[in-house]
Write a protein that holds these residues in place. Structure first.
Motif, PDB file in Angstrom:
ATOM      1  N   ARG A  72       0.956  -1.355   0.233  1.00 51.76           N
ATOM      2  CA  ARG A  72       0.410  -0.138   0.379  1.00 51.76           C
ATOM      3  C   ARG A  72       1.009   1.546  -0.102  1.00 51.76           C
ATOM      4  NH1 ARG A  72      -5.442  -1.259  -1.677  1.00 51.76           N
ATOM      5  NH2 ARG A  72      -5.288   1.203  -0.793  1.00 51.76           N
ATOM      6  N   TYR A 119       0.715   3.555  -2.780  1.00 53.80           N
ATOM      7  CA  TYR A 119       0.308   5.238  -2.433  1.00 53.80           C
ATOM      8  C   TYR A 119      -0.419   5.901  -3.398  1.00 53.80           C
ATOM      9  CZ  TYR A 119      -1.516   8.928   0.149  1.00 53.80           C
ATOM     10  OH  TYR A 119      -2.631  10.011   0.866  1.00 53.80           O
ATOM     11  N   THR A 139      -2.593   4.993  -5.520  1.00 52.13           N
ATOM     12  CA  THR A 139      -4.009   5.324  -5.039  1.00 52.13           C
ATOM     13  C   THR A 139      -4.100   6.816  -4.631  1.00 52.13           C
ATOM     14  OG1 THR A 139      -3.345   3.264  -3.884  1.00 52.13           O
ATOM     15  CG2 THR A 139      -5.180   4.720  -2.986  1.00 52.13           C
ATOM     16  N   MET A 146      -5.243   1.431 -10.638  1.00 53.33           N
ATOM     17  CA  MET A 146      -6.349  -0.058  -9.933  1.00 53.33           C
ATOM     18  C   MET A 146      -5.767  -0.776 -11.042  1.00 53.33           C
ATOM     19  SD  MET A 146     -10.077  -0.983  -9.057  1.00 53.33           S
ATOM     20  CE  MET A 146     -10.835  -1.243 -10.814  1.00 53.33           C
ATOM     21  N   GLN A 171      -2.875  -1.879 -10.527  1.00 54.55           N
ATOM     22  CA  GLN A 171      -1.959  -2.552  -9.475  1.00 54.55           C
ATOM     23  C   GLN A 171      -2.658  -4.616  -9.121  1.00 54.55           C
ATOM     24  OE1 GLN A 171      -3.103  -0.726  -5.648  1.00 54.55           O
ATOM     25  NE2 GLN A 171      -4.112   0.755  -7.179  1.00 54.55           N
ATOM     26  N   THR A 208      -7.294   0.757   2.883  1.00 53.15           N
ATOM     27  CA  THR A 208      -8.041   1.511   2.127  1.00 53.15           C
ATOM     28  C   THR A 208      -8.964   3.175   2.003  1.00 53.15           C
ATOM     29  OG1 THR A 208      -7.974  -0.435  -0.101  1.00 53.15           O
ATOM     30  CG2 THR A 208      -9.108   1.320   0.121  1.00 53.15           C
TER      31      THR A 208
END
Length: 512
Positions: free
Chosen positions: A343, A347, A350, A403, A406, A500
């Motif tokens: 994560r 980041y 995201t 997304m 990933q 998340t």
């Protein structure tokens, strides 16, 4: 348009994960290949038996050996029990692996059957010559069974184990006592059971026969005796977590099923000069399927451990998982640290995705007005929406592409947690005693579904109400489909959802 891609992506991932878990393809262990028409290098299923007959006379045991009741070996990795007169391994237990986390004393037996007496052996073709077991020696991990064959030859069966390794050697030495040369014929065998006597039994390994022949991993037929010839890297028994196999056995091998036992037969002809000793040996790997163990041995043993299409990511993530385990000594905590690390790395992507989605949400009122105004003209509606995006400098794919980038990593992590023996019987905390099986109380599936629902509520989808409802239904669908998934996978997914939510909370406050 963005939302449709996101919905399609999530559903696609869901289907991939569910299909891979509930409907595993045989290629997960081996790729099945039918026997081709005979060519110079062939793989032919024979209808006639080709396995040599066992000695017609029973093996005589000398008085000095009769007093020896049990012959066994115990090292760091193996406990091997032997059939004394046959000079064969009758059971081979892995001391570091038990069948279940509840009974740690019941170690995995690679023979996989109580009806087996010769897991590993060399059997001479001497139906007309009597054999006599004259001596058994045991020293420094080496056990020898010495036979006199009609005063014409001395046969020595030597099993050599190395502490700290899952590889051992079965060697045969033939000493010629006559005044002329001869060819000594026999065959090595490696045998195991494929299925348990009872489907309710937990004391078994779900083995499938496997041969790496001519650069392909195949599952040989076991209904009839079958002969395989060619470049054979290994041949033996393959399961999800364990491998029991002869390594580089030669160019010819046969497979036969006898009851619930399957045997690989490796013929050998040993030329022995008068008064000399000749040797033939077979290396055998029996242990866990770990890349760190299989890759250094070469001979394509690591081909039995497949992580799927995104295997490159799986191998990297597995090394990182083992790195974290070296510090915390708990694979549950190692999974949490691994997800946290992923994560952090992702980041920026995201953040970009959430930022784009927040910008899209601000345009929702105008888009809804356009939908009402141009409800009878879809082409014009799409044109106006794209013009609005352009004027507002909003990328409609900005929330989707991060997304999608990933997905390979997260699917690779899924395969890592699903296939790695490191999680087998590995405890986490409290009620989770085995990360490789389902949560017995369904706590993790419920937490996963709740966390996914919270994440959906915190970041409502833009667009028509129908698609928004589909997105809200997905957490429920995920919960029911994942309810029987291994606890390690659910732990990963739940922790990922919680992180998340934390990221969404930070970003929502920033763009409030």
């Amino acid at each position: 348009m963005e939302k449709r891609i996101i919905v399609a992506s999530i559903i696609s991932v869901l289907l991939i994960l569910a299909w891979g878990y509930f409907m595993p393809h045989p290629a997960r262990q081996t790729a099945v290949k039918k026997a081709p028409i005979p060519v110079p290098v062939k793989n032919v299923v024979l209808k006639t038996k080709i396995i040599p007959k066992k000695p017609g006379n029973s093996i005589e045991v000398s008085k000095s050996v009769q007093n020896i009741k049990n012959v066994s070996y115990e090292g760091e990795k193996f406990y091997a029990a032997f059939d004394k007169s046959a000079g064969a391994i009758s059971s081979l237990n892995l001391l570091n692996y038990s069948y279940t986390e509840k009974d740690l004393k019941n170690k995995v037996n690679l023979g996989n059957s109580k009806n087996i007496s010769e897991m590993v052996n060399f059997i001479p073709e001497n139906a007309e010559v009597p054999m006599k077991l004259t001596k058994i020696t045991k020293e420094n991990g080496t056990i020898k069974f010495i036979y006199d064959i009609g005063n014409k030859a001395i046969l020595t069966k030597e099993y050599k184990f190395s502490d700290g390794k899952y590889l051992f050697t079965d060697a045969v030495y033939i000493k010629n006592l006559t005044n002329r040369s001869f060819n000594f014929k026999g065959y090595f065998i490696i045998s195991a059971g494929l299925k348990p006597a009872s489907v309710k039994s937990s004391d078994y390994v779900d083995f499938a026969p496997a041969i790496y022949l001519n650069k392909s991993l195949i599952v040989p037929a076991v209904n009839n005796t079958a002969n395989y010839s060619g470049n054979i890297s290994f041949a033996g028994f393959n399961s999800k977590y364990f491998l029991f196999s002869a390594v580089s056995p030669g160019t010819d091998i046969s497979v036969k099923k006898n009851g619930d036992i399957v045997s690989f037969v490796i013929p050998k002809t040993i030329s022995v000069l008068s008064g000399k000793t000749a040797v033939s040996s077979l290396k055998i790997y029996g242990g866990p399927k770990k890349l760190s163990l299989l890759t250094p041995l070469n001979h394509n043993l690591n081909s039995t451990l497949s992580f799927g299409f995104f295997g490159f990511f799986s191998i990297i993530l597995l090394h990182i998982l083992e790195f974290f385990y070296g510090f915390v000594h708990n694979y549950g905590l190692a999974i949490i640290l691994l997800v946290l690390g992923i994560r952090i790395v992702f980041y920026p992507l995201t953040y970009t995705g959430f930022k784009s989605m927040k910008q899209m949400q601000k345009l929702t009122p105008k888009i809804n007005e356009m939908r009402e105004k141009y409800k009878d003209n879809k082409a014009e509606l799409n044109k106006k929406i794209m013009e609005l995006y352009k004027e507002s400098k909003v990328n409609p794919f900005g929330g989707c592409l991060p997304m999608l980038l990933q997905i390979p990593v997260f699917y690779g992590l899924y395969q890592t947690l699903l296939m790695s023996i490191q999680l087998r019987n590995a405890p986490f905390i409290f009620w989770i005693h085995n990360l490789s099986v389902q949560d017995p109380y369904y706590i993790l599936p419920i937490l996963m579904g709740i966390s996914m629902l919270i994440s959906q509520k915190m970041n409502p989808m833009v667009g028509d109400p129908t698609q928004a409802k589909i997105m809200l239904i997905l957490p429920i669908v995920f919960t029911f489909i994942f309810i029987h998934f291994p606890a390690g996978l659910l732990l990963y997914w739940t922790v990922n959802n919680i992180l998340t939510i934390a990221q969404q909370y930070i970003i929502n406050r920033k763009f409030a």
